[in-house]
Scaffold this motif. Sequence first.
Motif, PDB file in Angstrom:
ATOM      1  N   ALA A 121       0.841  -1.190   0.000  1.00  0.00           N
ATOM      2  CA  ALA A 121       0.000   0.000   0.000  1.00  0.00           C
ATOM      3  C   ALA A 121       0.876   1.239   0.000  1.00  0.00           C
ATOM      4  O   ALA A 121       1.983   1.243   0.539  1.00  0.00           O
ATOM      5  CB  ALA A 121      -0.891  -0.009   1.231  1.00  0.00           C
ATOM      6  N   GLY A 122       0.378   2.312  -0.607  1.00  0.00           N
ATOM      7  CA  GLY A 122       1.149   3.537  -0.691  1.00  0.00           C
ATOM      8  C   GLY A 122       1.377   4.177   0.662  1.00  0.00           C
ATOM      9  O   GLY A 122       0.493   4.141   1.531  1.00  0.00           O
ATOM     10  N   HIS A 123       2.538   4.790   0.847  1.00  0.00           N
ATOM     11  CA  HIS A 123       2.832   5.421   2.138  1.00  0.00           C
ATOM     12  C   HIS A 123       1.986   6.686   2.340  1.00  0.00           C
ATOM     13  O   HIS A 123       1.935   7.218   3.437  1.00  0.00           O
ATOM     14  CB  HIS A 123       4.323   5.757   2.249  1.00  0.00           C
ATOM     15  N   LYS A 124       1.300   7.138   1.276  1.00  0.00           N
ATOM     16  CA  LYS A 124       0.353   8.257   1.393  1.00  0.00           C
ATOM     17  C   LYS A 124      -1.071   7.752   1.594  1.00  0.00           C
ATOM     18  O   LYS A 124      -2.032   8.527   1.538  1.00  0.00           O
ATOM     19  CB  LYS A 124       0.421   9.131   0.146  1.00  0.00           C
ATOM     20  N   GLY A 125      -1.210   6.457   1.828  1.00  0.00           N
ATOM     21  CA  GLY A 125      -2.514   5.884   2.131  1.00  0.00           C
ATOM     22  C   GLY A 125      -3.159   5.209   0.928  1.00  0.00           C
ATOM     23  O   GLY A 125      -2.699   5.314  -0.207  1.00  0.00           O
ATOM     24  N   TYR A 126      -4.225   4.484   1.226  1.00  0.00           N
ATOM     25  CA  TYR A 126      -5.047   3.829   0.204  1.00  0.00           C
ATOM     26  C   TYR A 126      -6.452   4.403   0.373  1.00  0.00           C
ATOM     27  O   TYR A 126      -7.278   3.872   1.114  1.00  0.00           O
ATOM     28  CB  TYR A 126      -5.052   2.318   0.403  1.00  0.00           C
ATOM     29  N   PRO A 127      -6.735   5.529  -0.293  1.00  0.00           N
ATOM     30  CA  PRO A 127      -7.972   6.269  -0.017  1.00  0.00           C
ATOM     31  C   PRO A 127      -9.228   5.537  -0.478  1.00  0.00           C
ATOM     32  O   PRO A 127      -9.256   4.898  -1.522  1.00  0.00           O
ATOM     33  CB  PRO A 127      -7.780   7.569  -0.793  1.00  0.00           C
ATOM     34  N   ILE A 128     -10.252   5.643   0.341  1.00  0.00           N
ATOM     35  CA  ILE A 128     -11.586   5.200  -0.026  1.00  0.00           C
ATOM     36  C   ILE A 128     -12.458   6.450  -0.024  1.00  0.00           C
ATOM     37  O   ILE A 128     -12.676   7.058   1.028  1.00  0.00           O
ATOM     38  CB  ILE A 128     -12.139   4.156   0.951  1.00  0.00           C
ATOM     39  N   TYR A 129     -12.889   6.849  -1.220  1.00  0.00           N
ATOM     40  CA  TYR A 129     -13.650   8.089  -1.352  1.00  0.00           C
ATOM     41  C   TYR A 129     -15.154   7.819  -1.324  1.00  0.00           C
ATOM     42  O   TYR A 129     -15.617   6.725  -1.694  1.00  0.00           O
ATOM     43  CB  TYR A 129     -13.296   8.787  -2.668  1.00  0.00           C
ATOM     44  N   VAL A 130     -15.896   8.832  -0.930  1.00  0.00           N
ATOM     45  CA  VAL A 130     -17.356   8.782  -0.973  1.00  0.00           C
ATOM     46  C   VAL A 130     -17.813   8.532  -2.414  1.00  0.00           C
ATOM     47  O   VAL A 130     -17.203   9.033  -3.366  1.00  0.00           O
ATOM     48  CB  VAL A 130     -17.947  10.108  -0.454  1.00  0.00           C
ATOM     49  N   LYS A 131     -18.865   7.726  -2.585  1.00  0.00           N
ATOM     50  CA  LYS A 131     -19.363   7.383  -3.915  1.00  0.00           C
ATOM     51  C   LYS A 131     -20.569   8.249  -4.285  1.00  0.00           C
ATOM     52  O   LYS A 131     -21.359   8.642  -3.420  1.00  0.00           O
ATOM     53  CB  LYS A 131     -19.759   5.903  -3.964  1.00  0.00           C
ATOM     54  N   ASN A 132     -20.702   8.512  -5.583  1.00  0.00           N
ATOM     55  CA  ASN A 132     -21.874   9.249  -6.056  1.00  0.00           C
ATOM     56  C   ASN A 132     -23.016   8.281  -6.361  1.00  0.00           C
ATOM     57  O   ASN A 132     -22.909   7.073  -6.096  1.00  0.00           O
ATOM     58  CB  ASN A 132     -21.527  10.108  -7.280  1.00  0.00           C
ATOM     59  N   GLY A 133     -24.095   8.775  -6.943  1.00  0.00           N
ATOM     60  CA  GLY A 133     -25.258   7.949  -7.222  1.00  0.00           C
ATOM     61  C   GLY A 133     -25.022   6.855  -8.236  1.00  0.00           C
ATOM     62  O   GLY A 133     -25.816   5.922  -8.347  1.00  0.00           O
TER      63      GLY A 133
END
Length: 297
Positions: A121-133
């Motif tokens: 995993a990246g040292h800047k994190g493994y982002p999980i973003y909010v999903k749209n419709g």
Amino acid sequence: MNKKTVNIGEETLAYLDTGKGEPIVFIHGNMSSSVHFEPLINRLSDKYRCVAPDLRGFGDSTYNGRFDSLDELADDIAAFMEKLKIKSAFVVGWSTGGGVALKLAAEHGDKVKALFVIEGAGHKGYPIYVKNGKYKSIVGKAYANKDDMALDPVQVAPALTMTESHDAVSMSALWDATIYSVNKPSREDNDKWMEETLKQRNLIDVDWALANLNMSDEWSAYRNGDGSIKKITCPVAFTLAQNDNVVPDYMVMDNFNAFDGKAKLLPYERCGHSPMVDCLDKLAADVVEFFSADVTQ
């Protein structure tokens, strides 16, 4: 291989321990356990003592305390090594375990002789973003808390449902689609590994910790970086698999570039997120070569 157990504070960690020689500590990834390392351990145990714990909330380890960061899992590994009287060791981290290993090397540097990161995993994190419709990520929009993230309809909720219902068929299909993008394991190995995968109880904690990981000096969607990547002084190698559908190339390259040319990059052609399945011979040879070079320096 049979697992042993050791107590570290409030937790009891299960672990594999086989072979003789200089110790290697293996840190597994999300949705897995120590058992997923068995193919690699079998190749290395004639040269090294191979020690592979189940992280807190994975496999047969306990999950008495929740966690918010990979730092806490790295602290568990440090305590685990102390209990086993392993003063320092070579470390192999796979996927999320790569992130834990980077944190271990940063915060407990005296315990890590050299670090081999497999599709980490990246040292800047493994982002999980909010999903749209339309179930697409709204890049840059972070979840406010764990409870909201648990409802993510793409990256979190489906896997959580599979583990809670012990749905081996669906979980195996997920691994086939994402992790086994080049080769498939044998039916026997797949059944064994899926059983281990479905023991996980901490998925929300892990996903939150991955999203919030930031060892850089930059801001991420979730938090400001702590700059801890600069604290790592041991030799480090990163694999870069051509067909990885889980960890994108840019994350591996971000990790590699953070070391200003002092790390080693190992490209793997026709290989997905699990080199233990796709290119075991090369992986084992590379681990031995990298750690042997460190010993002789």
